[in-house]
Design an enzyme around this catalytic site. Structure first.
Site, PDB file in Angstrom:
ATOM      1  N   GLU A 169       0.856  -1.185   0.000  1.00 43.98           N
ATOM      2  CA  GLU A 169       0.000   0.000   0.000  1.00 43.98           C
ATOM      3  C   GLU A 169       0.894   1.237   0.000  1.00 43.98           C
ATOM      4  OE1 GLU A 169      -2.729  -0.245   3.254  1.00 43.98           O
ATOM      5  OE2 GLU A 169      -3.564  -2.171   2.561  1.00 43.98           O
ATOM      6  N   GLU A 422      10.077  -8.170  -3.416  1.00 47.00           N
ATOM      7  CA  GLU A 422      10.239  -9.381  -2.595  1.00 47.00           C
ATOM      8  C   GLU A 422      11.258  -9.137  -1.477  1.00 47.00           C
ATOM      9  OE1 GLU A 422       7.895 -10.788  -3.952  1.00 47.00           O
ATOM     10  OE2 GLU A 422       7.733 -12.704  -2.941  1.00 47.00           O
TER      11      GLU A 422
END
Lengths: 445, 363
Positions: A169, A422
């Site tokens: 987000e 990641e």
């Protein structure tokens, strides 16, 4: 067991096929798709579709069998938690759920080899692979047999479809525990109501707008509960209140869509939640830990992708220089190498170190052993090494390196993402540091 | 497949060597360095581990066959204990391993049994020469065939334990290629010169040796008519040295890690700071990456694949890695790292040596 460094014949064979895909359905389109950011790599997608559908069929059958067994056993022993299994091509079952899987599985080992080769072809195009991807893997890992059937059958038939995972987000990047998207249960309609905004969702647009796909969305059911309140929900294409607001324009991997998704009172059925809806903290808090655990299996994959790009850049640089008479001379004392030869040597050695770290992390994963340290080491190393290698490649090729006539400059831009997503290089280094020092996140921030 | 688990035999061996390294090598490392002398007892106990006979065929009195991988595994442990003493202990290998790898049946028969006895064998090798841009493939020392003999001329340096050696393996250039010759120490024209002083590995006695019109029978050419392949020898040497470098680096990393957890500054252990913790994390990553490269090269050597490139990459990578890690360890200890009371300064000095020793150590 004994120490061994040998690519199994079965992987070698598959690699030869993947190389054909890379050479014929990726490289020829690399430049065009980099120039035309939101165009789709149809040649690649269509070439991959039949085998991906077959792979999904096999994965789904296996996942269903595991889920059914788990359901049986669930009454006695509560299953050991969510596992997002966020693999990109083919989700391996996590240790505790691998009921019938043979011990000497090479699923992940095969996967990292394939992804290394696909990324050698083109790292942006590779990500557009049709299938459930990260979202599908999460469902396979923790979904019920009914959920697996309902959400994943689409990936085995018909036109290409995509899946995605939405976690990040605007105010929660590395800090995934800070997500603000909410899921509120409405007993009147027996639905979850999602509100919030997700960004940097790979394949989000492909999954929600350009195919009949789905996205696994992480949301909190109880903000006060912190990480314990985080749960994954399946949001299908066509759900009212789900808006793909934007597709990012990026430094590299431009063939891959990176979407912003807004949830404005998006209603989804009650049983679209993955795993247990109850909020549990402490050791029972499987949701967040499950999400973090998936990184142990996805980080080697990202490392492999990085290394594929690095190898492309290294090979091109080495071969181009060799044509100009600058040949690598293995065996000479270093003080007899030219500066360019020394750079080439450094690039190749860095690449090898990163690749071997990746293979070790992957071997542990296949052996169902703990690999948190190893997967973060591989990812941190690969991200950094390949950033250096591709930058060096641009430098060594001089005017040709910086020119868009060749792909080296693009590979440098593509490579950088692997040091970021990641888990950034810093986050992975932090994980390594905590692991080796035996520190909690309070002792080492 | 790709597998990273040692066999149970290898685990046992590594365990034994680790215990030896801890109890003996680590225990004497500072004293040996400062006194520039390796205690006799440590040498004897080390020899009694039987590591070298474990690489020699039963028909010559040993009880095993050579494995570069097994060697790499325990070399890391030994170097973790102390590099200087380890190089002393490995000196017979510099003679025996090339004999085992390249020797004719007759040479193996004649010499290998010497390395399967209770006492530490007095044999060494002379490779490095006192020149800048030294290259094992382009030696200045020459061997010229005259009738049934070879005549050797040239200057060598960095010859370990030359003073007590009874046998030398001398590398020399013969018609453009590097070959090796077995030279008994009492041959006329062999002159052991002064002990050399180095930045590190000071426990190890190394000498200059001059060969002036040294005549050996043609049967003393290693490998007979076939001779040796210098690139194969260098491959082995690179695997050996890179494995040792991993051991030195690991010693420094472990020491720095323990120190950083104990050393308190600004009210908490310095390892609580990312600036320190990240250094340690990167050391760990680089050590592990290098170790895997060494293992891969060794595995390829053992399985008969071409290991030259893998060994070359591993060695070059290890040369840099060991410097970065040992330097990082000094840095983590700060001022204390610079003081000889702590071992990290010694490891930094030792780490610097690997790039220089290319070709000179095979084990």
């Amino acid at each position: 067991m004994a120490i061994e460094f040998k690519t199994p014949e079965v992987i070698e064979k598959q690699l030869r096929n993947v190389q054909i895909v890379a050479e014929h359905a990726m490289r020829p389109d690399s430049r065009r798709l980099d120039d035309n950011e939101h165009e789709r790599p149809w040649r690649y997608i269509n070439m991959m579709l039949p085998q991906m559908q077959e792979l999904e069929r096999a994965n789904i059958a296996a996942a269903k069998a595991r889920a059914a067994k788990k359901k049986e056993a669930a009454m006695a022993v509560k299953s050991n938690g969510h596992h997002g299994g966020v693999a990109v091509l083919d989700a391996p079952p996590p240790a505790e759920e691998a009921v019938s899987e043979p011990k000497e599985s090479i699923a992940n080992m095969t996967l990292v080899h394939m992804i290394e080769m696909l990324s050698w072809g083109d790292a942006g195009i590779y990500l557009c692979i049709p299938g459930g991807a990260l979202g599908g893997a999460a469902i396979q890992a923790v979904g019920t047999p009914e959920q697996i059937e309902r959400f994943l059958t689409r990936y085995t038939e018909g036109p290409p479809k995509w899946g995605a995972m939405a976690m990040t987000e605007p105010q929660a990047g590395s800090d995934t525990g800070n997500i603000q998207t909410t899921a509120t249960f409405d007993p009147a309609t027996n639905e979850w109501v999602l509100n919030g905004q997700k960004i940097f969702c790979t394949n989000g647009k492909l999954a929600l707008e350009e195919s009949d796909g789905m996205v696994v969305v992480w949301a909190t059911v109880d903000k006060k509960a912190g990480r314990a309140g985080m749960k994954p929900f399946v949001v299908e294409a066509g759900t009212p209140g789900v808006i793909v607001a934007k597709v990012e324009e990026k430094l590299g991997i431009r063939a891959s869509d990176t979407a912003t998704i807004i949830f404005d009172n998006a209603r989804i059925p009650a049983d679209n939640i993955l795993g247990d809806p109850e909020v549990q903290s402490g050791p029972g808090n499987k949701g967040f830990k499950g999400a973090m655990k998936t990184f142990d299996s996805t980080r080697p994959i990202v490392a492999a992708s990085a290394i594929g790009i690095g190898r492309a850049a290294f090979e091109f640089t080495r071969d181009t220089l060799a044509k100009e008479g600058v040949k690598m001379e293995y065996g000479k004392p270093r003080w007899k190498l030219s500066a360019v030869q020394a750079d080439l040597l450094e690039m190749e050695a860095q690449l090898r170190a990163a690749w071997l770290l990746t293979l070790k992390a992957t071997a542990l994963l296949d052996a169902r052993q703990e690999n948190k340290l190893e997967s973060s080491m591989a990812k941190a190393k690969a991200g950094r090494a390949v950033t250096m290698i591709t930058q060096k490649a641009v430098e060594l090729l001089g005017p040709l390196g910086y020119s868009t006539e060749f792909l080296v400059e693009k590979w440098m831009r593509d490579a950088k993402i692997n040091d970021i997503y990641e888990g950034t290089g810093q986050i992975n280094t932090l994980i390594v540091a905590r692991e080796i020092l035996g520190y909690t996140r309070n002792e080492l921030k | 497949m790709y597998s990273f688990d040692m066999t149970s035999e290898q685990k046992m061996l590594v365990d034994t060597v680790r215990r030896y390294a801890e109890k003996n090598l680590r225990a004497v490392h500072r004293e040996a360095e400062e006194s520039k002398h390796v205690p006799e007892k440590v040498v004897q106990t080390g020899w009694e581990l039987g590591l070298l006979p474990g690489f020699i065929d039963a028909q010559y009195g040993g009880y095993g066959e050579y494995s570069a991988l097994t060697s790499a595994l325990y070399l890391e442990e030994m170097a973790w204990g102390d590099l200087g003493v380890t190089l002393h202990l490995l000196t017979p290998n510099l003679f025996a391993i090339p004999i085992a790898q390249f020797g004719s049946d007759k040479q193996k028969e004649q010499y290998l049994s010497l390395f399967c006895n209770d006492s530490f064998p007095r044999a060494t090798a002379a490779m490095i020469e006192p020149v800048v841009q030294f290259d094992p493939a382009e030696l200045q020392t020459t061997a010229v065939k005259e009738g049934d003999n070879f005549v050797i001329n040239g200057k060598k340096t960095y010859v370990p334990l030359a003073r007590q050696a009874e046998l030398f393996l001398v590398y020399a250039q013969e018609s453009g290629t590097t070959q090796a010759y077995i030279v008994p120490a009492d041959t006329q024209g062999v002159k052991v010169g002064k002990r050399i002083k180095l930045m590190g590995v000071q426990a190890l006695e190394m000498y200059e040796v001059e060969f002036e019109n040294v005549v050996v029978p043609k049967g003393n050419r290693l490998g007979g008519l076939k001779g040796i392949r210098i690139q194969k020898l260098l491959t082995l040497s690179r695997i050996t040295l890179a494995a040792l470098a991993v051991g030195v680096a690991r010693a420094a990393y472990e020491y720095a890690l323990a120190y950083a957890k104990e050393r308190v500054a600004f009210g908490e252990p310095i390892a609580h700071r990312q600036s320190i913790a990240f250094m340690l994390a990167n050391m760990r990553i680089e050590i592990e990456g290098t170790r895997l490269m060494v293992w891969e090269a060794a595995y390829k050597f053992d399985t008969g694949e071409d290991a030259a490139k893998a060994a070359y990459l591993a060695k070059n990578y290890a040369d840099k890695m060991v410097l970065d890690v040992t330097d990082g360890a000094v840095q983590v200890l700060g001022g204390h790292g610079y003081i000889r009371e702590h071992p990290v300064e010694l490891w930094l000095r030792n780490g610097r040596g690997f790039v220089t020793l290319d070709g000179a150590v095979v084990a």
